[in-house]
Design a protein around this motif. Structure first.
Motif, PDB file in Angstrom:
ATOM      1  N   HIS C 484       0.836  -1.193   0.000  1.00  0.00           N
ATOM      2  CA  HIS C 484       0.000   0.000   0.000  1.00  0.00           C
ATOM      3  C   HIS C 484       0.877   1.252   0.000  1.00  0.00           C
ATOM      4  CE1 HIS C 484      -3.405   2.534   0.854  1.00  0.00           C
ATOM      5  NE2 HIS C 484      -2.918   2.908   2.016  1.00  0.00           N
ATOM      6  N   PHE C 496      -1.962   0.983  -5.308  1.00  0.00           N
ATOM      7  CA  PHE C 496      -2.250   1.110  -3.879  1.00  0.00           C
ATOM      8  C   PHE C 496      -3.736   1.088  -3.581  1.00  0.00           C
ATOM      9  CE2 PHE C 496      -3.851   5.433  -3.465  1.00  0.00           C
ATOM     10  CZ  PHE C 496      -3.261   6.156  -4.485  1.00  0.00           C
ATOM     11  N   THR C 497      -4.540   1.501  -4.555  1.00  0.00           N
ATOM     12  CA  THR C 497      -5.978   1.600  -4.287  1.00  0.00           C
ATOM     13  C   THR C 497      -6.655   0.241  -4.333  1.00  0.00           C
ATOM     14  OG1 THR C 497      -5.957   3.743  -5.366  1.00  0.00           O
ATOM     15  CG2 THR C 497      -8.100   2.727  -5.055  1.00  0.00           C
ATOM     16  N   TYR C 498      -6.172  -0.582  -5.274  1.00  0.00           N
ATOM     17  CA  TYR C 498      -7.052  -1.640  -5.703  1.00  0.00           C
ATOM     18  C   TYR C 498      -6.315  -2.975  -5.837  1.00  0.00           C
ATOM     19  CZ  TYR C 498     -11.483  -2.810  -7.978  1.00  0.00           C
ATOM     20  OH  TYR C 498     -12.703  -3.318  -8.283  1.00  0.00           O
ATOM     21  N   TRP C 502      -4.639  -1.078  -0.361  1.00  0.00           N
ATOM     22  CA  TRP C 502      -5.866  -0.777   0.370  1.00  0.00           C
ATOM     23  C   TRP C 502      -6.905  -1.884   0.298  1.00  0.00           C
ATOM     24  CZ3 TRP C 502      -7.189   2.418   4.080  1.00  0.00           C
ATOM     25  CH2 TRP C 502      -8.544   2.571   4.369  1.00  0.00           C
ATOM     26  N   SER C 503      -7.238  -2.304  -0.893  1.00  0.00           N
ATOM     27  CA  SER C 503      -8.313  -3.290  -1.036  1.00  0.00           C
ATOM     28  C   SER C 503      -7.909  -4.648  -0.440  1.00  0.00           C
ATOM     29  CB  SER C 503      -8.704  -3.453  -2.508  1.00  0.00           C
ATOM     30  OG  SER C 503      -9.861  -4.257  -2.627  1.00  0.00           O
ATOM     31  N   GLU C 504      -6.632  -4.958  -0.483  1.00  0.00           N
ATOM     32  CA  GLU C 504      -6.156  -6.190   0.177  1.00  0.00           C
ATOM     33  C   GLU C 504      -6.269  -6.074   1.693  1.00  0.00           C
ATOM     34  OE1 GLU C 504      -2.098  -6.232  -1.384  1.00  0.00           O
ATOM     35  OE2 GLU C 504      -2.585  -8.168  -2.259  1.00  0.00           O
ATOM     36  N   ILE C 506      -8.376  -4.250   3.296  1.00  0.00           N
ATOM     37  CA  ILE C 506      -9.812  -4.360   3.586  1.00  0.00           C
ATOM     38  C   ILE C 506     -10.229  -5.834   3.617  1.00  0.00           C
ATOM     39  CG2 ILE C 506     -12.105  -3.966   2.556  1.00  0.00           C
ATOM     40  CD1 ILE C 506     -11.071  -1.439   3.842  1.00  0.00           C
TER      41      ILE C 506
END
Lengths: 539, 539, 539
Positions: C484, C496-498, C502-504, C506
């Motif tokens: 990230h 980093f977003t997806y 971040w999504s990981e 989450i």
């Protein structure tokens, strides 16, 4: 110290039997052996009962006859009743190619370019850039051109065709045109529907007898001493058979998905998986990216590992300056390579380069106990020696040997993790405790049969088959252990240690053990409830 | 056979209606049509109620007016009350750009380079390398220079500016300087705080009316016949609107993470996502890597698939020799491409190339049942015909057709797996059986609403929302089916079959079914305990 | 407006303290400072108690003495009793290298090439291409050759050797041969077994005193103000110590897997991780791919992020035209870079380039609360200012500042997700509720101790340690938060977003919460059954 004393010391060293590197190089710089077909392994001649001084025609006849023999791997395989080709299949496997229904008219060889220049210009442009389009240009190459070795190749092709009676004495080839491959060598006209064919490996092999024989010799040099794999496999020469005879491939209903497998497994059927049509450029086939077309991804990430290894990173930074037109034998000399490619390591054996890429295969496509336990067998030891000699072109033999020890031990450690998972999975399966196993576990489509962690479960699902840990275990034995080995073998340390391989195997094994405990605890709870209910009923 | 007979057969073939390849190529080599703005689709003129012979000024006025219309997608969208830009946002969306607070002083256009050569030399060097820095150099290009087509482009730009009254008759452009874009075409001085602007697509469009109109026509050519997507989407022209109006994007508290989405979705707002500032090189924009900036990753791995396809591997091995300065129309001719790029396939329609990249879109960014069920509709069929014509530049139409059948069937098979998972998830959600559903499942932030497997769950979590299988299902419908389709469409067999796509969908569906059985069995156990307790209480 | 007014306004701007970019550039174009060893940070001189005008010999002695000091990181580290090197280890760490058992004979320096040309030609060819093989060729470079800066480097090396008494006044180096590195500078003969050594960083440092001192200064410039990391780490200079003192590395039984870690961590021990032997080309070491050898993968995907960022994509499209022979100080000038590389950003500080790559490190290799909470501390602020100055070579300072705000806030948001997971994991661990925790959770091998989500669990498993969510949590704090941050820091928005980040995070947090609910509900069920059974017994 020094002076003559030093030199005599060196002499001593170089006479040592252990000095495989030097020995190998001595071979590679020796004058060409008088032997015919020197790059075709003995095993092929033995298998086909041929003498080494066989003529081009007889060699081709024998190799092609086996190639076309359904009992030896040609055609749709033993599950052929179960599946039908889709329209696209016929472009992947010339054996499935049928005449075109629509374009029923007669054409001469000259018409091809004229019409296709408008209809499908890409074909014509690619051919136009190819060696095939202008053989005189090859003959005219100056000696110091790195492609000059093709002059000899061309003479060899002409000799082959003369041996087959397809080229008159004294005549010479000037081009290889569309009809030569799509209708037959030397054919001048035909019917666009009835006479057109999709060229297969044997079609290429008619001119390129040596290369075809080298490739076909893969069937003969893979003789696993403990039957780890069927004879001749895994190889390019029998890859399509392997595809067609994979149970889930043959059994699955979604033929378009299955065709995705075929798209790589077509190497048995055609040469253009490596030699992109219609340019067929050897210079391109020497690039690692051409291997990547198939050798990438979840089950065998050779390309990714190579590219992230020191070798591949040097290729990425310096490869643009290497002479890709030069033959592989010149790679580390005039061609200026300062790192190996897929081709230099996998096509080279004892200083010779050929289209048999499996002569040094040891762990193959599936690290398994039956390999791990037999590495001391001469079959594996001899192949390791050949590898050490390959590495010793740029590394010391002791460095290479220590790294091979690392590959073998590290891979064996990974195999052990798979075995531990296997025992857990087997226990759950035999105890009938997998999720839904008692109530909702349909069998996979025939010819497959149910088992825990079956290969089928990577491509098919129904009810509770596969369960989450069936899939996890299938990943372990078919993908993670492979990525682990491939990372080790291609020297990508982060690859096998962490990003792929070892750490993935650890995660999968931990998840399977987690589930094992969970399922057994749940089962115990259920038994306690059963007992409570039974007690309640008894009350 | 052969001779005239053959030729007449060919003639018959080429007159066939089915011979789309030839027809298309005939168009592409036809002399430029007399029609104005030939690369701008009819749909744009119809939508804006313009005649085809509209002047540059009027065309620009109409396109820009719509571009700036908040009712048609400009600005912060319908959830604008819910979010505030961060400092970085103003660099991604010129509509959010405010004057610089600090640098309140007057400058002339000449000052820019003088000062920024020291302050931010990278800007100046990049501009210095650009066409903008020396238009006379363009005019001086010899006819056989592959950039010579830019002379005509320059004349077109000058004509546009004259049509707008921004360039006098007889005057000519010599350079495009900082102030022309950052203050206004032809502006000579201004205040560094009050007058500076961040150029948007309409700023570029003032000179490049045709290209801007082509790009903006994406709004008009995406008219989904069964309303699968909102009109004009998914497209570059409305990508920022799509970003701002995604519920979780607008609702999530972490604005820096949300800005990561914006960084790709800014194509609506600027041209420099493809034409990197301040060089804006068309030669660079023609490289597949420029598309990769956005078209990569977990939800649409086009770049990865392309690079691992035969097409991309040829690009990787040979692309260094292609002439990137040549226009796309020369790609397979003088520019020497021997494989397609993103640009040649996606920017080309019927032999013409334009900045509308969505005219052949069929499955778009989300393979779904409403597309799978309607592929026989003429809207989809016509687009497939355009694709087959594109492929037929290098492949036979029957090969291309069979491959499109494979894409469509294979994608539909994947969609079916998603549908099966949807039914399981819906059942669990409606029965209230998801983990924590009854006790601890907060709603996502407004404007989102709770559902099973919602898109929000890929970016936000609280309590037991999402559960593990909510996330799994969101991956299926938003990522895995996309990678499956993108792998099929970009001809990366390992990609769609195994590494990504099909096998991932199988795994996710198996895990969801595993969890379904597990949750329902657990629920049954709980009911049995309830009963036992009730019986105990009754005792 | 404009004219003088404009210029005076510009003057005002450029005098602003905030105008860091200009200030930095002023430094970079200033004449070389009179100071000795200008690229070696003050911190090293302070740490070693040296004056800045120290001689080359004294500087080398001091730096090398510390390098070889076991109390300061040399050798096998504090867990050395627990592990044994494997055969391959000695090639990774010269400190473990033992004399060759077999090749006991005397050689002169001249023999090396003679014999190895046959034995291991790759070594000889690589050396032959190197600067080392022909120093006269360097001296003869014309002034306008981009390698001409090496003439001065060579003079510096000669001055170093004279300072050490290894080169006579007036004498000059003509080549650096095998024996100079493998036996000692200037050594003419020796025993192939007893006298051969594997060169370490200090061996290179004898000639390259400045570069060695720069590298070694990494120990001194990493002085974490809140002890977030041990002093001098994470760095190249102490990377091998970090490896040897990682508990699971030292404790794990599978030494071949552990060696995979060492293969990257060897930067402390050798220079050839970046300067590939035996060519050692600076031009190659300037390529991003050379960093990729280690900086890739699951725990720090810098290379992947860079290559998919705008910066890396420009490198991929244009890098082939940049002059890699030019020194980094010429990157954006005569060398023609139009995007940064790893090297230009990470080796550059205040317009100077050195082999200390950690002077701007802030989040390091582990975004954690103790960093997130202290970003306002001057240590972090000053380093941010240095970064902003780096970015301001091509971006406005306000753009760079706003992006750093985004990196910091976005990373902090990710750290917060990790903290939330930590609380859940801690709760389960303290309550003894992890799967198998009460019955089957063996401790990891010493010197490690059990904890939830320990690093050991990524490489080792036994019984139910780690559980599925232990592994998941280890991924969060050691891998996902890193990806990230690295995605943010290297400007790869999808990264980093997806796709990563971040999504990981989450997903992992959601899975951990899912399991928390599940385990606690299961525990409650079990208690109810206990109660029912107790009630039954009571009956």
């Amino acid at each position: 110290m020094g002076g003559l004393g030093g030199l005599s010391g060196v002499g001593t060293w170089c006479r040592r039997a252990a000095c495989t590197a030097f020995a190998v190089n001595a071979i590679s710089i020796a004058p060409a052996m008088a032997e015919e077909w020197p790059t075709v392994p003995d095993e092929l001649f033995e298998a086909l009962n041929l003498d080494r001084d066989v003529s081009a025609n007889d060699l081709y006849e024998a190799v092609a006859a086996r190639y076309y023999d359904e009992a030896q791997g040609y055609g749709k395989g033993q599950f052929s009743e179960l599946w039908e080709p889709i329209a696209f299949s016929r472009y992947m496997d010339p054996a499935l190619y049928e005449g075109r229904e629509q374009l029923n008219f007669d054409v001469s060889a000259e018409d091809c370019v004229t019409c296709h220049e408008s209809a499908t210009p890409g074909w014509v442009h690619a051919w136009d850039r190819s060696v095939h389009a202008d053989l005189e240009a090859i003959r005219a190459l100056p000696e110091d051109d790195s492609r000059a070795y093709k002059i000899e190749h061309l003479q060899e092709v002409e000799a082959n065709l003369r041996s087959m009676g397809l080229l008159a004495e004294g005549a010479r080839l000037t081009e290889v045109g569309c009809a030569d491959c799509h209708m037959g060598v030397g054919v001048k006209d035909g019917n666009h529907m009835a006479d057109l064919r999709l060229p297969d490996s044997a079609a290429c092999g008619q001119c390129h007898v040596r290369q075809f024989s080298e490739r076909e010799s893969e069937r003969d040099t893979l003789t696993w001493p403990q039957d780890q794999w069927p004879a001749g496999r895994p190889s390019h020469a029998l890859s399509l058979l392997a595809n067609y005879e994979t149970a889930i491939w043959a059994g699955m209903a979604e033929r378009e998905i299955a065709e995705g497998c075929t798209m790589c497994h077509t190497t048995q059927a055609t040469c253009n998986q490596c030699h992109t049509r219609h340019e067929f450029a050897a210079a391109q086939a020497r690039r690692p990216e051409m291997c990547a077309n198939c050798h990438n991804g979840v089950d065998h990430n050779e390309f990714e590992n190579y590219m992230m290894s020191r070798h591949g990173l040097i290729y990425q930074t310096n490869g643009g300056d290497w002479d890709w037109e030069a033959p592989l034998s010149e790679a580390f000399a005039s061609a200026g390579y300062n790192a190996p490619t897929c081709q230099t390591c996998h096509m080279g054996v004892d200083g010779q380069y050929s289209h048999n890429l499996v002569q040094k295969v040891r762990w193959g496509f599936a690290p398994m106990p039956s390999i791990a336990e037999n590495l001391a067998h001469p079959w594996f030891e001899d192949r390791k020696d050949l590898w050490v000699a390959t590495c010793s072109q740029c590394h010391s033999p002791s460095f290479a040997e220590s790294y091979f020890e690392m590959i073998d031990n590290g891979t064996t450690q990974g195999v052990d993790l798979v075995q531990q998972a296997d025992a857990v999975m087997k226990g759950l399966y035999e105890d009938g405790l997998l999720v839904g196993q008692a109530s909702n576990r349909p069998a996979p489509p025939a010819p497959d049969e149910d088992t825990f962690g079956g290969f089928f479960g990577l491509f098919w699902t129904e009810g509770n088959n596969p369960t989450a840990i069936d899939y996890e275990y299938a990943q372990m034995w078919e993908q993670e252990i492979m990525r682990h080995f491939k990372g080790l073998a291609h020297v990508n340390p982060g690859g096998f240690t962490y990003t792929y391989g070892w750490s993935e195997l650890i995660a999968s094994l931990a998840r399977i053990r987690d589930e094992d405990t969970r399922l057994r605890e749940r089962h115990a709870l259920e038994e306690r409830i059963d007992a409570l209910e039974a007690a309640g009923d008894a009350n």
